[in-house]
Structures are given as structure tokens and as C-alpha cells.
Design a protein around this motif. Structure first.
Motif, PDB file in Angstrom:
ATOM      1  N   PHE A  53       0.833  -1.196   0.000  1.00 36.84           N
ATOM      2  CA  PHE A  53       0.000   0.000   0.000  1.00 36.84           C
ATOM      3  C   PHE A  53       0.871   1.251   0.000  1.00 36.84           C
ATOM      4  N   VAL A  54       1.746   1.308  -1.012  1.00 33.60           N
ATOM      5  CA  VAL A  54       2.588   2.482  -1.198  1.00 33.60           C
ATOM      6  C   VAL A  54       1.736   3.622  -1.755  1.00 33.60           C
ATOM      7  N   ASP A  55       2.208   4.843  -1.546  1.00 30.75           N
ATOM      8  CA  ASP A  55       1.470   6.017  -2.021  1.00 30.75           C
ATOM      9  C   ASP A  55       1.643   6.267  -3.506  1.00 30.75           C
ATOM     10  N   VAL A  56       2.775   5.817  -4.073  1.00 34.18           N
ATOM     11  CA  VAL A  56       3.070   6.043  -5.481  1.00 34.18           C
ATOM     12  C   VAL A  56       3.730   4.789  -6.041  1.00 34.18           C
ATOM     13  N   ALA A  57       3.338   4.402  -7.235  1.00 34.55           N
ATOM     14  CA  ALA A  57       3.958   3.252  -7.880  1.00 34.55           C
ATOM     15  C   ALA A  57       5.414   3.559  -8.214  1.00 34.55           C
ATOM     16  N   PRO A  58       6.270   2.544  -8.252  1.00 36.60           N
ATOM     17  CA  PRO A  58       7.686   2.779  -8.533  1.00 36.60           C
ATOM     18  C   PRO A  58       7.910   3.245  -9.963  1.00 36.60           C
ATOM     19  N   ASN A 197     -13.239  -3.250  -8.436  1.00 28.09           N
ATOM     20  CA  ASN A 197     -13.902  -3.437  -7.143  1.00 28.09           C
ATOM     21  C   ASN A 197     -12.958  -2.866  -6.078  1.00 28.09           C
ATOM     22  N   GLN A 198     -13.097  -1.547  -5.837  1.00 31.07           N
ATOM     23  CA  GLN A 198     -12.099  -0.781  -5.110  1.00 31.07           C
ATOM     24  C   GLN A 198     -11.851  -1.283  -3.691  1.00 31.07           C
ATOM     25  N   ARG A 199     -12.859  -1.854  -3.044  1.00 30.66           N
ATOM     26  CA  ARG A 199     -12.668  -2.275  -1.664  1.00 30.66           C
ATOM     27  C   ARG A 199     -11.570  -3.319  -1.529  1.00 30.66           C
ATOM     28  N   ARG A 200     -11.314  -4.070  -2.566  1.00 31.47           N
ATOM     29  CA  ARG A 200     -10.213  -5.039  -2.512  1.00 31.47           C
ATOM     30  C   ARG A 200      -8.857  -4.350  -2.629  1.00 31.47           C
ATOM     31  N   HIS A 201      -8.870  -3.038  -2.805  1.00 30.93           N
ATOM     32  CA  HIS A 201      -7.631  -2.268  -2.839  1.00 30.93           C
ATOM     33  C   HIS A 201      -7.533  -1.337  -1.636  1.00 30.93           C
ATOM     34  N   SER A 202      -8.273  -1.683  -0.596  1.00 29.82           N
ATOM     35  CA  SER A 202      -8.274  -0.930   0.652  1.00 29.82           C
ATOM     36  C   SER A 202      -7.413  -1.642   1.686  1.00 29.82           C
ATOM     37  N   ARG A 203      -6.491  -0.911   2.286  1.00 29.61           N
ATOM     38  CA  ARG A 203      -5.662  -1.522   3.330  1.00 29.61           C
ATOM     39  C   ARG A 203      -6.512  -1.900   4.535  1.00 29.61           C
ATOM     40  N   ALA A 204      -7.508  -1.089   4.855  1.00 27.58           N
ATOM     41  CA  ALA A 204      -8.372  -1.395   5.995  1.00 27.58           C
ATOM     42  C   ALA A 204      -9.090  -2.724   5.796  1.00 27.58           C
ATOM     43  N   TYR A 205      -9.669  -2.920   4.607  1.00 27.58           N
ATOM     44  CA  TYR A 205     -10.352  -4.185   4.327  1.00 27.58           C
ATOM     45  C   TYR A 205      -9.370  -5.350   4.366  1.00 27.58           C
ATOM     46  N   TRP A 206      -8.183  -5.145   3.806  1.00 26.61           N
ATOM     47  CA  TRP A 206      -7.209  -6.229   3.774  1.00 26.61           C
ATOM     48  C   TRP A 206      -6.763  -6.623   5.175  1.00 26.61           C
ATOM     49  N   GLU A 207      -6.504  -5.634   6.021  1.00 24.86           N
ATOM     50  CA  GLU A 207      -6.086  -5.972   7.383  1.00 24.86           C
ATOM     51  C   GLU A 207      -7.207  -6.680   8.142  1.00 24.86           C
ATOM     52  N   ALA A 208      -8.449  -6.266   7.908  1.00 24.09           N
ATOM     53  CA  ALA A 208      -9.583  -6.955   8.518  1.00 24.09           C
ATOM     54  C   ALA A 208      -9.682  -8.383   8.001  1.00 24.09           C
ATOM     55  N   TYR A 209      -9.454  -8.560   6.708  1.00 23.13           N
ATOM     56  CA  TYR A 209      -9.518  -9.888   6.111  1.00 23.13           C
ATOM     57  C   TYR A 209      -8.485 -10.835   6.733  1.00 23.13           C
ATOM     58  N   VAL A 210      -7.273 -10.331   6.956  1.00 23.99           N
ATOM     59  CA  VAL A 210      -6.242 -11.139   7.605  1.00 23.99           C
ATOM     60  C   VAL A 210      -6.698 -11.549   9.003  1.00 23.99           C
ATOM     61  N   GLN A 211      -7.286 -10.617   9.734  1.00 23.66           N
ATOM     62  CA  GLN A 211      -7.799 -10.925  11.072  1.00 23.66           C
ATOM     63  C   GLN A 211      -8.885 -12.007  11.011  1.00 23.66           C
ATOM     64  N   ASN A 367      -3.323   6.699  12.418  1.00 25.56           N
ATOM     65  CA  ASN A 367      -1.898   6.504  12.151  1.00 25.56           C
ATOM     66  C   ASN A 367      -1.618   5.907  10.773  1.00 25.56           C
ATOM     67  N   LYS A 368      -2.662   5.342  10.134  1.00 24.34           N
ATOM     68  CA  LYS A 368      -2.484   4.763   8.787  1.00 24.34           C
ATOM     69  C   LYS A 368      -3.610   5.254   7.874  1.00 24.34           C
ATOM     70  N   PRO A 369      -3.626   6.552   7.569  1.00 23.52           N
ATOM     71  CA  PRO A 369      -4.701   7.073   6.720  1.00 23.52           C
ATOM     72  C   PRO A 369      -4.721   6.363   5.371  1.00 23.52           C
ATOM     73  N   GLU A 370      -5.927   6.065   4.906  1.00 26.11           N
ATOM     74  CA  GLU A 370      -6.077   5.327   3.655  1.00 26.11           C
ATOM     75  C   GLU A 370      -6.019   6.247   2.452  1.00 26.11           C
ATOM     76  N   LYS A 371      -5.348   5.798   1.421  1.00 25.91           N
ATOM     77  CA  LYS A 371      -5.400   6.478   0.138  1.00 25.91           C
ATOM     78  C   LYS A 371      -6.724   6.163  -0.530  1.00 25.91           C
ATOM     79  N   ASP A 372      -7.231   7.074  -1.329  1.00 29.15           N
ATOM     80  CA  ASP A 372      -8.464   6.821  -2.059  1.00 29.15           C
ATOM     81  C   ASP A 372      -8.353   5.498  -2.817  1.00 29.15           C
ATOM     82  N   HIS A 373      -9.368   4.639  -2.675  1.00 28.89           N
ATOM     83  CA  HIS A 373      -9.283   3.298  -3.261  1.00 28.89           C
ATOM     84  C   HIS A 373      -9.223   3.346  -4.785  1.00 28.89           C
ATOM     85  N   TYR A 374      -9.862   4.335  -5.396  1.00 32.04           N
ATOM     86  CA  TYR A 374      -9.783   4.481  -6.849  1.00 32.04           C
ATOM     87  C   TYR A 374      -8.346   4.746  -7.287  1.00 32.04           C
TER      88      TYR A 374
END
Length: 458
Positions: A53-58, A197-211, A367-374
Motif C-alpha cells: 500500500f505504497v502512495d506512489v507506484a515505482p 472493485n475498489q474495496r479489494r484495494h483498501s488496506r483497511a479491508y485487507w487488514e480486517a480480512y487477515v484478522q 496513524n495509517k490514513p487510507e489512500k483513495d481506493h480508486y
């Protein structure tokens, strides 16, 4: 295939770029007898396919893209692609209508100084084929009305292009089979396919999924998915528009083009519950209707019960009527608690709760603000291509879309329809030939009537 194997395999189809978070171990997940408990394997984010979940692609070699479908969503996708990282550009455009392309071109030029040469601007139903013939194009952004997406995706994969494909990916089982076959071909070719399907690109959803995968809410019992809002946009037919032009300009409200709003919008929520539950329903029953919609031939509301093995269920609602209660959320219920995403003011965002309302886990937005999923999905697209760590979300999206199609047809017909029946159905919406002019089979304002609409399982 059991739930764990299906969930792991579907997630790892396009195992993303790992983030490397420390995993959390949970025990006491039900073994099925209701009395005993057993240790549950602790999955790392890498094992589950969590993206970075980097802010900018390399940075890297230039990535040149083409946009197919220059409407509002297509223009938005193009801008998000151009913001994703350095050294990316849009070099070709395809659409049916010059006015939409002109607006898109203006946005790209004014905001990003991205000028598309006139030689690479194509119009017509075959415009996407002309785009795909341009050898230097690395990525195709597919943002046309949903009906056209299966064939365009298939053609893009055949041409060896990486793809961003908006959701949903088809309006009928015929299209779903095309997407699944093309998705498998993309995997064989090592292509990246990121879907909208932007929610699959959300760090919040991913961390919840791991839990959840690691047992935080116990054994999953049921789920619910809701997209209930006010009336959405519509366009009335103008005298200068023939039937085909009117249908495409008003595509969201046209059944054969959008697949109805249970696909176009509720797919977001259905996809999340399908992802977290890790299973496909065995049958569905539902209802819906048309009460206040001003144009087109789709419904205003749906309510669908999905039935799974082991007596598990999912409820899906979708409504677009002004003056009604809004609810855009997903819930997954387990033996020890629930995953929920509804924003209710006091308990904001993605979290896990027990059944007394206590927080088990909540995403740390401070402490981990999400970037817009789009934006994030296009960063994942470019990152995947540049780092050679391939993502292919097409098959997952296809199955989530088929879940939505199953529910829609159950509501349209008023019949109980099984997963096997909808998967094998030869149902196809839309004309066989695409050309501007009359559409004799389209009837404005006439929506399917439960009890009388043809059953796709017949």
C-alpha cells in the motif's frame, strides 16, 4: 472444494505484492461439532496475497495506456492511472461519441498535460479493436458499459495487453463464461489484470480480512451486503437520438447494458462478503420491483436471500429511491463476533466487534490514513507491471458478478434459482448486432415481472 481451499486459491490467483505485516495467531475456531475447538493456522498477509500500500507506484520504463470508454467513469479511471506514478501516459482513446471524447481529452490535457494524438482517437463499436492493434500500448483501461466488457476483455488478453477492467465484468452468464476463459488465458500469458472493485484495494479491508482468516470472529456463519441510496442519474431520450444512442447514453438505467443496479453498485458489497465468506451460494430467492425510476427498464429495489452449504446465508439489499434510509455496508457474522464496515459516527470505518458491541479490532485510520481506493487500484496496476509481480483479479470478479446475476434473476422471475442453473444458463442480454438505429426488443419503462419473466434455468 472446501471453503478454505477455495478462499486461498481464489485470493492467490493474483497474489499481490506482499506488505509483510506481522501475522496474528488465533485459536478456538469451531471444528463443526459445536463443542470442541482447535488451533487455526495463522496466515501471514503474504500467504493471503495482500498487496503493498505504497502512495506512489515505482518508476520504471514508460507504460503507455489506452482508454476504451471516455464517459465519466472512464475519464476518472484515466486520471487515476495518470496519478499512479511516474512515466505513465494515455496515448489512445476509443468511444462512440465525439462529445464524450472531447471532454475526456480536455481533462487529460488540462490536468496532466497528456495530449492524445488525433491518429490515436477512434470511434465506433469496433474502436477498441483499433486501439488493441497499436503495438506500443502496454495497458488497456476498459470502462465502457458493462455489456461490452466480456468481448473487449477477451480481445485485450488475446492481444497480450495488461488490463484495468471496471466492475462488474458482465451482465449475464454468457458474458461471465467469456470473462473466466479470458482470465485463465491472461494467467497463462503472465498479464496483469486489475479490476474496479475498489474495496479489494483498501488496506483497511485487507487488514480486517487477515484478522478474519486468522479466526478473530470465529467460524463464519452468515453475511449481509447493502447498497441502499437515493435515486441515481438518468437521461431522457432526445429527438435526435435513435434507440441505440439513447440506450448507451442512458446505459446505467438499461438492463442489457448495466445488468441493473444490483450489479453495477451492489456488486461492491456482494464482492466483499463473497471474498470474506470464501464460498459460493448454492441457490438464491429474492424479490424486487420498479416504483419511481424515471427512465430505462431496471428495478428500483432488490432483496435477495442467498443460501450456502451448512445452513449459512447472505442477505443482499439494493435500493435507489429518494427519501428512504441509506445503508452502504457489509457485515460478516462469525461464532465469536462480526466484521462490519458501516460508518455510524461513533464507531467509524472497518472493524470487528463481539456481540456485546465491544471492539475486537479496528483499523487505525489515525496513524495509517487510507489512500483513495480508486487511486490505490491504479497504483497496484502499475506496481504489478513494473515489479513483475502479477495480479489477476478477473476470475474473482467474474464469480462475484455471477452471485449478483443469480440474485437479480431470482428477483426478476420470483423463482428459486440454483448456482448450477445460473452457471449453465444460456441467458444473454442485448442485441446480436451493434449498430446505430432502432432496437425492436427494447421497451422503455417495461421491467421484468416476477412470476412472468422467463426463468434462465429453463
Amino acid at each position: 472444494m472446501d471453503r478454505r481451499n477455495f478462499l486461498t486459491s481464489s485470493t492467490l490467483i493474483g497474489a499481490g505484492i506482499p506488505l509483510g505485516l506481522a501475522s496474528t495467531s488465533f485459536t478456538s475456531c469451531s471444528t463443526g461439532d459445536g463443542n470442541k475447538s482447535a488451533a487455526v493456522k495463522s496466515f501471514t498477509p503474504e500467504e493471503l496475497g495482500m498487496y503493498s500500500f505504497v502512495d506512489v507506484a515505482p518508476d520504471g520504463k514508460p507504460i503507455k495506456a489506452a482508454l476504451v470508454g471516455c464517459g465519466d467513469r472512464g475519464t476518472g479511471a484515466a486520471t487515476q492511472f495518470l496519478k499512479s506514478g511516474p512515466n505513465v501516459s494515455i496515448i489512445a482513446l476509443a468511444d462512440l461519441f465525439p462529445d464524450r471524447m472531447d471532454t475526456c481529452r480536455q481533462v487529460l490535457k488540462e490536468k496532466f498535460n497528456n495530449e492524445v494524438p488525433e491518429a490515436n482517437r477512434f470511434f465506433g463499436f469496433d474502436a477498441y479493436q483499433k486501439v488493441l492493434a497499436i503495438a506500443e500500448i502496454d495497458v488497456v483501461l476498459l470502462c465502457t458499459p458493462t455489456h461490452f466488457r466480456p468481448e473487449q476483455f477477451k480481445a485485450a488478453v488475446e492481444a497480450g495487453k495488461n488490463v484495468f477492467m471496471e466492475k462488474p465484468c458482465a451482465v449475464d452468464p454468457f458474458g461471465i463464461r467469456t470473462v473466466i476463459a479470458a482470465a485463465k488465458d491472461a494467467t497463462r500469458k503472465g498479464l496483469t489484470v486489475v479490476t474496479g472493485n475498489q474495496r479489494r484495494h483498501s488496506r483497511a479491508y485487507w487488514e480486517a480480512y487477515v484478522q478474519v482468516r486468522n479466526g478473530a470472529i470465529g467460524e463464519i456463519l452468515s453475511g449481509s451486503a447493502h447498497w441502499d441510496q437515493g435515486a441515481w442519474w438518468n437521461k431522457k431520450q432526445r429527438p435526435e437520438w435513435n434507440d441505440m444512442e439513447y440506450n448507451i447514453r442512458n446505459w446505467f438505467n438499461i438492463k442489457w447494458l448495466s445488468g441493473d443496479h444490483i450489479l453495477d453498485q451492489a456488486i461492491h458489497n456482494i464482492d466483499i462478503v463473497t471474498w470474506f465468506m470464501g464460498d459460493r451460494p448454492i441457490k438464491a430467492a429474492g424479490f424486487g420491483g420498479r416504483a419511481q425510476r424515471l427512465t430505462g427498464d431496471i428495478y428500483d429495489f432488490f432483496s435477495v436471500d442467498y443460501y450456502y452449504n451448512q445452513n449459512r446465508k447472505m442477505l443482499t439489499t439494493a435500493r435507489q429511491i429518494d427519501g428512504c434510509e441509506g445503508n452502504v455496508s457489509e457485515q460478516v457474522y462469525g461464532t465469536k463476533g462480526m466484521f462490519t464496515t458501516k460508518h455510524d459516527g461513533e464507531k467509524e470505518g472497518v472493524r470487528l466487534e463481539d456481540y456485546n458491541g465491544n471492539i475486537i479490532w479496528a483499523y487505525d485510520y489515525k496513524n495509517k490514513p487510507e489512500k483513495d481506493h480508486y487511486d490505490q487500484e491504479h497504483i497496484h496496476l502499475v506496481e504489478s507491471i513494473r515489479l513483475g509481480k502479477k495480479i489477476n483479479q478477473a476470475e474473482d470478479l467474474a464469480y462475484s458478478t455471477l452471485v449478483a446475476i443469480l440474485g437479480r434473476e431470482a428477483a426478476y422471475t420470483g423463482n428459486l434459482i440454483t448456482w448450477d442453473e445460473i452457471q449453465a444458463s444460456d441467458l444473454r442480454y442485448g442485441p446480436e448486432k451493434y449498430e446505430m438505429g432502432a432496437l425492436p426488443d427494447y421497451h422503455e419503462g417495461v421491467a421484468p415481472k416476477p412470476g412472468k419473466a422467463p426463468n434462465p434455468a429453463s
